[in-house]
Scaffold this active site. Structure first.
Site, PDB file in Angstrom:
ATOM      1  N   GLY A  28      75.132  40.359  39.887  1.00  0.00           N
ATOM      2  CA  GLY A  28      74.347  40.632  41.081  1.00  0.00           C
ATOM      3  C   GLY A  28      73.367  41.758  40.842  1.00  0.00           C
ATOM      4  O   GLY A  28      72.941  42.013  39.713  1.00  0.00           O
ATOM      5  N   SER A  29      73.035  42.464  41.895  1.00  0.00           N
ATOM      6  CA  SER A  29      72.009  43.497  41.814  1.00  0.00           C
ATOM      7  C   SER A  29      72.529  44.743  41.102  1.00  0.00           C
ATOM      8  O   SER A  29      73.721  45.052  41.117  1.00  0.00           O
ATOM      9  CB  SER A  29      71.529  43.878  43.217  1.00  0.00           C
ATOM     10  OG  SER A  29      72.539  44.604  43.903  1.00  0.00           O
ATOM     11  N   THR A  30      71.611  45.477  40.501  1.00  0.00           N
ATOM     12  CA  THR A  30      71.964  46.720  39.818  1.00  0.00           C
ATOM     13  C   THR A  30      72.524  47.741  40.807  1.00  0.00           C
ATOM     14  O   THR A  30      73.467  48.468  40.488  1.00  0.00           O
ATOM     15  CB  THR A  30      70.728  47.282  39.095  1.00  0.00           C
ATOM     16  OG1 THR A  30      70.346  46.364  38.063  1.00  0.00           O
ATOM     17  CG2 THR A  30      71.019  48.632  38.469  1.00  0.00           C
ATOM     18  N   GLU A  31      71.966  47.775  42.008  1.00  0.00           N
ATOM     19  CA  GLU A  31      72.427  48.721  43.024  1.00  0.00           C
ATOM     20  C   GLU A  31      73.904  48.512  43.342  1.00  0.00           C
ATOM     21  O   GLU A  31      74.706  49.463  43.354  1.00  0.00           O
ATOM     22  CB  GLU A  31      71.588  48.571  44.293  1.00  0.00           C
ATOM     23  CG  GLU A  31      71.993  49.499  45.427  1.00  0.00           C
ATOM     24  CD  GLU A  31      71.215  49.236  46.707  1.00  0.00           C
ATOM     25  OE1 GLU A  31      71.392  50.008  47.663  1.00  0.00           O
ATOM     26  OE2 GLU A  31      70.445  48.251  46.750  1.00  0.00           O
ATOM     27  N   GLU A  66      62.419  44.447  40.188  1.00  0.00           N
ATOM     28  CA  GLU A  66      62.836  43.047  40.162  1.00  0.00           C
ATOM     29  C   GLU A  66      62.508  42.402  41.505  1.00  0.00           C
ATOM     30  O   GLU A  66      63.020  42.814  42.546  1.00  0.00           O
ATOM     31  CB  GLU A  66      64.332  42.927  39.876  1.00  0.00           C
ATOM     32  CG  GLU A  66      64.790  41.490  39.720  1.00  0.00           C
ATOM     33  CD  GLU A  66      66.273  41.367  39.401  1.00  0.00           C
ATOM     34  OE1 GLU A  66      66.637  40.475  38.622  1.00  0.00           O
ATOM     35  OE2 GLU A  66      67.057  42.163  39.954  1.00  0.00           O
ATOM     36  N   LYS A  98      85.158  35.916  44.959  1.00  0.00           N
ATOM     37  CA  LYS A  98      84.413  36.171  46.189  1.00  0.00           C
ATOM     38  C   LYS A  98      82.992  35.657  46.009  1.00  0.00           C
ATOM     39  O   LYS A  98      82.175  36.274  45.334  1.00  0.00           O
ATOM     40  CB  LYS A  98      84.392  37.671  46.498  1.00  0.00           C
ATOM     41  CG  LYS A  98      84.262  38.009  48.002  1.00  0.00           C
ATOM     42  CD  LYS A  98      82.950  37.626  48.651  1.00  0.00           C
ATOM     43  CE  LYS A  98      81.871  38.644  48.336  1.00  0.00           C
ATOM     44  NZ  LYS A  98      80.590  38.328  49.088  1.00  0.00           N
ATOM     45  N   GLU A 101      76.919  42.022  35.036  1.00  0.00           N
ATOM     46  CA  GLU A 101      75.683  41.347  34.647  1.00  0.00           C
ATOM     47  C   GLU A 101      74.732  41.523  35.815  1.00  0.00           C
ATOM     48  O   GLU A 101      74.911  40.935  36.879  1.00  0.00           O
ATOM     49  CB  GLU A 101      75.957  39.868  34.344  1.00  0.00           C
ATOM     50  CG  GLU A 101      74.825  39.209  33.546  1.00  0.00           C
ATOM     51  CD  GLU A 101      73.851  38.466  34.430  1.00  0.00           C
ATOM     52  OE1 GLU A 101      72.781  39.063  34.724  1.00  0.00           O
ATOM     53  OE2 GLU A 101      74.131  37.339  34.827  1.00  0.00           O
ATOM     54  N   CYS A 129      68.167  36.212  37.138  1.00  0.00           N
ATOM     55  CA  CYS A 129      68.154  37.605  36.651  1.00  0.00           C
ATOM     56  C   CYS A 129      67.371  37.760  35.360  1.00  0.00           C
ATOM     57  O   CYS A 129      66.790  38.790  35.115  1.00  0.00           O
ATOM     58  CB  CYS A 129      69.548  38.161  36.433  1.00  0.00           C
ATOM     59  SG  CYS A 129      70.898  37.195  36.956  1.00  0.00           S
TER      60      CYS A 129
END
Length: 494
Positions: free
Chosen positions: A235-238, A388, A183, A257, A291
């Site tokens: 992608g993002s930590t969230e 970030e 995706k 990651e 990142c």
């Protein structure tokens, strides 16, 4: 002596054909979404519409996972040397069509053509070549005498390095005998769809690689699908935390990651010109959409003024503009949403008392742009030193002793990367042993190799991509390490 005047050197966009509309790639064929839904992908440099792309729904995700499951039986049964032939073929086709892919990536993503042409594409091909070499040697990877593929891998990739993140995930998955449902990010789907055509050109069996395009809802459907055995996300930590909650309680393997807030540490004995180049590469490469970007500069007090003067002189030479111009250093921000986030955090830095500086810079009138920016007078309490930003914004802090540098560098919830600049090898090793980061670069920054594992820990995720450690994420071996154990072992792989 007069300096040479700048003259544009545009790469022709005619080298790549972009279709007016793209479908999903499922079971070796392109097809519309079941409900006919689609979305628009734009060029961030001009805001022009590039194409209409199918929006996958639950029915489409289910079809893709089922196709991957059917293909797994025959793909995993192939001898490793046979799987390797397909990977070698894909690598060669990527090399042959690299000019097309580089232009497509710069159009859809906004990054300078020089970066997509000279960094992204060679590294993409290198990952397929490297993992092709592993395909018939998996029993020698130290992961058990007869490691087995996991099954269907759901892979969700970001928009900052669309094709490179695809290679980081697809190449090891296929080499290990898994099948894939990929995706791509909603804002950068085109290179993944181009790659689907590369798979057909390489004669890859139907269903081994499937591409479902869409927004976050499509990714959530894929991650939650009961037919998936392995989830890999960058992608993002969230979003990574949300995926971890979804996978918790299932038997799905997971690697993440996520974000970073890397410290780039310059000591008083570092070669200033070399360090400045590393600082610029660390934060302004790919518009700061990295990142592991060195978004916090920690410079020793005794040389802070000298380093900052040299850095400002270098930043004044950076050229912001058309991503297809071979002279461009900093391209377009990927989306209006990302530009708004960068702008809000930079404004917060000023509001909290940091001093903002950017070189004289004329930005294009259309598209999404942000001038290279640095902040001085930054403390560890500032948002720009903690959050970030994911843009071309550098926060400068100072330190007096190596111990203080380590303390400030580690004062973050992230743990992805760091850089150290000094002429003393003993100091490099001392720092690397104490910096809580998955990767530590010495007298360089943002250097990658397929044979070297990459990844972080803490809120930067777990698991490794690349190298022998990266194979563990796609293999099931009773005697082998789990993803988490591999992560702990890889913590010191620098």
């Amino acid at each position: 002596m007069n300096a040479f005047e700048y003259a544009p050197a545009p790469e022709s966009r005619s080298v790549v054909d972009i279709a007016p509309a793209y479908g999903l790639f499922i079971d070796g064929e392109f097809a519309d979404a079941a409900d006919g839904a689609s979305f628009t992908t734009l060029s961030p440099a001009s805001e022009e519409v590039l194409s209409q792309v199918a929006q996958a729904g639950p029915q489409d995700v289910d079809r893709a996972v089922r196709a991957a499951r059917r293909a797994f039986a025959t793909w995993s049964a192939l001898p490793g040397a046979e799987r390797a032939k397909y990977l070698f073929r894909i690598a060669r086709i990527i090399q042959e069509r690299s000019r097309e892919l580089a232009v497509l990536e710069s159009l859809d993503n906004g990054k300078p053509i020089r970066e997509s042409r000279d960094f992204d594409l060679p590294t993409v091909a290198a990952h397929f070549f490297y993992h092709a070499g592993w395909a018939d040697k998996l029993e020698y990877a130290g992961l058990g005498p007869a490691p087995r593929p996991l099954g269907v891998a759901a892979q969700v990739i970001p928009w900052n390095f669309p094709l490179l993140m695809l290679a980081w995930k697809v190449a090891p998955a296929l080499a290990c005998g898994n099948t894939v449902v990929l995706k791509p990010a909603e804002t950068t789907p085109l290179s993944a769809l181009f790659f689907a055509d590369v798979c057909r050109q390489a004669g890859l069996p139907r269903g081994v690689v499937n591409v479902v395009t869409g927004d976050g809802g499509t990714g959530a459907e894929l991650v939650a699908h009961p037919g998936v055995d392995k989830v890999a996300f960058t992608g993002s930590t969230e979003v990574g935390k949300a995926i971890a909650r979804t996978v918790a309680g299932t038997d799905k393997r997971l690697t993440l990651e996520l974000g970073g807030k890397a410290a780039n540490i310059v000591f008083d004995d570092a070669p200033v010109d070399q360090a400045v180049e590393g600082i610029v590469s660390g934060i302004f490469f790919n518009q700061g959409h990295v990142c592991c970007a060195g978004s916090r500069l920690l410079v020793q007090e005794s040389v802070a003024e000298e380093v900052l003067d040299a850095l400002k002189r270098r930043m004044a030479t950076l050229r912001v503009g058309d991503p297809l111009d071979k002279n461009t250093d900093i391209g377009a921000v990927n989306s209006a949403e990302q530009l708004a986030r960068i702008t809000a955090l930079a404004d917060a830095g000023e509001a909290e008392g940091a001093e903002r500086w950017s070189p004289a810079c004329e930005l294009p009138s259309s598209g999404y742009w942000f001038a290279p920016t640095l902040f001085t007078g930054v403390t560890q309490a500032h948002r720009i030193a903690r959050e970030e930003i994911f843009g071309p914004v550098l926060s400068v802090l100072t330190f007096r002793t190596p111990a203080e540098a380590v303390e400030k560098a580690n004062n973050t919830p992230y743990g992805l990367s760091a850089g150290v600049w000094t002429e003393k090898g003993s100091r490099i090793l001392w720092m690397a042993d104490r910096l809580r980061a998955g990767v530590v670069w010495a007298n360089t920054f943002n250097k990658f190799d397929p044979a070297s594992p990459f990844g972080g820990y803490k809120e930067s995720g777990f698991g490794r991509e690349g190298g022998r450690h990266g194979l563990a994420a796609y293999l099931d071996a009773a005697a082998g390490p789990s993803d988490q154990r591999s992560d702990r072992e890889g913590e010191r792989d620098r």
